[in-house]
Motif scaffolding. Structure first.
Motif, mmCIF file in Angstrom:
data_model
loop_
_atom_site.group_PDB
_atom_site.id
_atom_site.type_symbol
_atom_site.label_atom_id
_atom_site.label_comp_id
_atom_site.label_asym_id
_atom_site.label_seq_id
_atom_site.Cartn_x
_atom_site.Cartn_y
_atom_site.Cartn_z
ATOM 1 N N TYR A 121 0.840 -1.198 0.000
ATOM 2 C CA TYR A 121 0.000 0.000 0.000
ATOM 3 C C TYR A 121 0.875 1.249 0.000
ATOM 4 N N LYS A 160 -5.214 9.551 0.521
ATOM 5 C CA LYS A 160 -5.420 8.473 -0.451
ATOM 6 C C LYS A 160 -4.567 7.274 -0.080
ATOM 7 N N VAL A 183 -3.462 3.557 -1.853
ATOM 8 C CA VAL A 183 -3.446 2.790 -3.097
ATOM 9 C C VAL A 183 -2.952 1.385 -2.789
ATOM 10 N N GLU A 225 -7.632 2.044 -5.420
ATOM 11 C CA GLU A 225 -7.368 3.125 -4.489
ATOM 12 C C GLU A 225 -8.650 3.629 -3.850
ATOM 13 N N SER A 257 -9.927 7.172 -1.393
ATOM 14 C CA SER A 257 -9.511 8.510 -0.977
ATOM 15 C C SER A 257 -10.643 9.182 -0.221
#
Length: 644
Positions: free
Chosen positions: A169, A212, A214, A224, A226
């Motif tokens: 991540y 965010k 991902v 992702e 956010s």
């Protein structure tokens, strides 16, 4: 061979047609086979199948059926391509096929014309590399430090990857990566990803902040999530505030107020005092337009001076109530407008002045200006919880005190007395201002001869500018001395040149005071008037000691004593015996913390106790019993001497 047969059929049809009527139409022929079939991965498991348009001699409109691995993915489509998600195929595959890899596709396509003609089936095999993106996931918590904006924490639930890939991540604050290639391990709490950022990010808070996360499967698949935050979305611009200013603003903290804060910007064009307060328990913090801290407090902030400029007030909720509201009050005004000019005051002067310090007073005090044309003492005192500060016209500090302030002497001139709130408590009440000669209450006792003993009534009022009463006296010979009172005051002794001789709480004493002039001060450090009795004793030390002479055994006798006026705070009882005896010596009926000691004729310590009694055996000889007080305390009692 198939193309040859088709060509033969076409030729045969032409021959047959030519034998018929000229008006007969040419018969329908089926489309040719589809060619140039290709497969490419668009994204993840989404695959695009494309082909070249089939030839049709009749120029009919064509459509196509597309089958992949026995699944119909397009039915009578007129397009020359179609997309298909291979995830539907992978779910039925063995575990070996659930990783991203090259997958064989068997693609079958038929062309159809609008008159019922069907082409031969075109079948090809194509290999594609497929990889499914990580599954969707959610944030756990996003926490910010709203005081200094130098810490944030992001947690999230881990994504599920259908291909079984190990995920990493990346975490972003806006476009800035704050953690890269983070892998959730077994030691992560509740299996959540958790990243802390301990750098200052205050430069971002005036605009939208995007957090965010991902998820990467490291085979090209990404997913992702956010979340956006706008801490200034509820801020209010109050514009330019003209002076004097007094207004109220309603505020509401709703569930959308992520930082539980609301900001108010305002501008002033001249210097002013200020009071900003809330009717609810809030944290108020004031900054300038550069973000520099000015002041902060709960519910109320104030100041004597705020320069022209732009300011930002932040109100923050303490208890995070989901929906709370209240009223915020802004007051801008000159803090000196409530001050009082008493003019020129004559000496002596005494007056009770009422005061009120409302909550909208910027400097939390009321000032009183006055002028005197002669030297005088000053005293200001009150029963209210206020502080006093006295300054000269230039602002130089002179004296101060809680509930009472005084100074023995000020010269002619102009002065400024401030009455201040105690710990910013809103208060009102009254105080007394006194101007008078501090020596007016001094008492001259004249020349005191030795021995001397007297009890003098005294009173030290809070109106005394020096807070004390002085007793002047003169000695023509050296003497021991004792000055004692049971009133809670300090007693200080000075010679005529103001040199300190002795001092203490409630009493002082000494064995030798030379012939000279002196003055004794009784100092009132209380907030109220004090009064009492001062006992003065001048005598030779040991003058009150008792010589009992030779005692016959058995012996039992009681002696009342009082050490209050004793120069050395003790009395000794001397005796002698001509035979051995048992003794029991005891103090009874005492009114202070006393002790009893036994010495021989050479002053050697034999026995003692601060618990009132001693006993033992004495041989023939001379002895003395000493009664005194713990830590030089003085008092009275009865000494019992018993010899057997």
């Amino acid at each position: 061979m198939k193309k040859f047969i088709n060509l033969f059929c076409v030729c045969l049809s032409i021959i047959i047609s030519s034998c018929g009527s000229d008006d007969d139409a040419i018969g329908n022929l089926p489309p040719m086979e589809v060619s140039n079939i290709e497969a490419e991965v668009v994204e993840g498991t989404l695959v695009k199948i494309s082909w070249t348009e089939a030839e049709d001699v009749n120029n009919d409109e064509l459509s196509y059926d597309v089958v992949i691995n026995d699944r119909v993915v397009a039915d009578k489509t007129s397009e020359l391509s179609t997309e298909f998600d291979l995830a539907n195929l992978l779910t039925n595959r063995s575990r070996d096929f659930q990783k991203g890899l090259s997958l064989e596709l068997i693609i079958s396509i038929k062309a159809y014309d609008s008159n019922g003609g069907v082409s031969e089936e075109s079948i090809v095999k194509r290999n594609v590399f497929v990889n499914r993106n990580p599954g969707t996931f959610e944030f756990g918590n996003i926490n910010f430090d709203f005081s200094y904006y130098n810490w944030l924490e992001v947690s999230w639930y881990q994504a599920i990857d259908e291909d079984g890939d190990i995920l990493s991540y990346d975490v972003y604050l806006n476009d800035m990566i704050i953690k890269e290639n983070y892998i959730i391990g077994s030691d992560d709490y509740d299996g959540l990803g958790n990243v802390s950022y301990n750098e200052n990010y205050s430069q971002y808070v005036d605009d939208e902040i995007i957090i965010k996360v991902v998820a990467n499967d490291r085979d090209g698949g990404v997913t992702e999530i956010s979340k956006s935050f706008n801490f200034r979305a509820t801020d209010v611009d109050l514009g330019i505030l003209t002076l004097p200013h007094d207004s109220s603003v309603e505020y509401v903290f709703n569930e959308e107020e992520v930082d539980r804060r609301i900001g108010y910007s305002f501008q002033i064009e001249e210097n002013t005092g200020y009071v900003i307060q809330s009717d609810e328990y809030l944290q108020l913090t004031l900054f300038n337009d550069q973000g520099n801290y000015i002041t902060g407090n709960s519910q109320r902030i104030s100041g004597e001076s705020l320069n022209p400029g732009t300011y930002y007030l932040e109100i923050g909720e303490y208890y995070n109530n989901s929906n709370s509201s209240g009223t915020l009050t802004f007051v801008l005004k000159d803090p000196k407008e409530s001050d009082v000019d008493l003019g020129t005051l004559g000496v002596p002067y005494e007056e009770v002045l009422n005061f009120s310090i409302p909550s909208n007073e910027p400097d939390n005090k009321i000032g009183y200006t006055f002028q005197v044309n002669e030297e005088t003492g000053v005293s200001a005192f009150s029963q209210s919880n206020v502080n006093f500060e006295l300054r000269d016209i230039n602002g130089n500090f002179i004296t101060s005190g809680y509930r009472r302030a005084s100074i023995e002497t000020i010269q002619s001139g102009t002065y400024y007395l401030e009455v201040l709130q105690y710990y910013n408590n809103v208060d009102s009440g009254s105080f007394t201002l006194v101007l008078k000669d501090s020596d007016a209450t001094n008492v001259d006792l004249g020349v005191l001869s030795t021995p001397y003993s007297d009890s003098i009534d005294f009173s030290v009022s809070t109106s005394e500018p020096d807070g004390k009463v002085r007793y002047l006296f003169e000695l023509n010979e050296s003497t021991g001395y004792s000055f004692t009172t049971i009133t809670g005051t300090y007693v200080n002794l000075y010679d005529s040149n103001d040199n300190y001789v002795n001092g203490g709480y409630r009493n002082i004493y000494g064995e030798n005071l030379n012939a000279a002039s002196y003055y004794l001060e009784i100092v009132n450090q209380d907030y109220n008037d004090v009064s009492g009795i001062l006992d003065i004793v001048l005598s030779t030390p040991n003058e009150s000691d008792v010589d009992l002479g030779a005692l016959s055994i058995p012996y039992n006798q009681s002696f009342n004593f009082n050490t209050t006026g004793e120069i050395d705070r003790k009395i000794r009882y001397q005796f002698n015996i001509d035979s051995q005896a048992s003794y029991a010596f005891e103090i009874i009926n005492e009114n202070y913390d006393d002790y009893i000691y036994l010495y021989d004729s050479n002053g050697n310590y034999l026995n003692g106790s601060d618990y009132n009694n001693i006993n033992g055996v004495l041989s023939s000889g001379t002895y003395y019993v000493e009664v005194a007080g713990y830590s030089n305390y003085a008092g009275s009692g009865t000494l019992v001497l018993d010899l057997q």
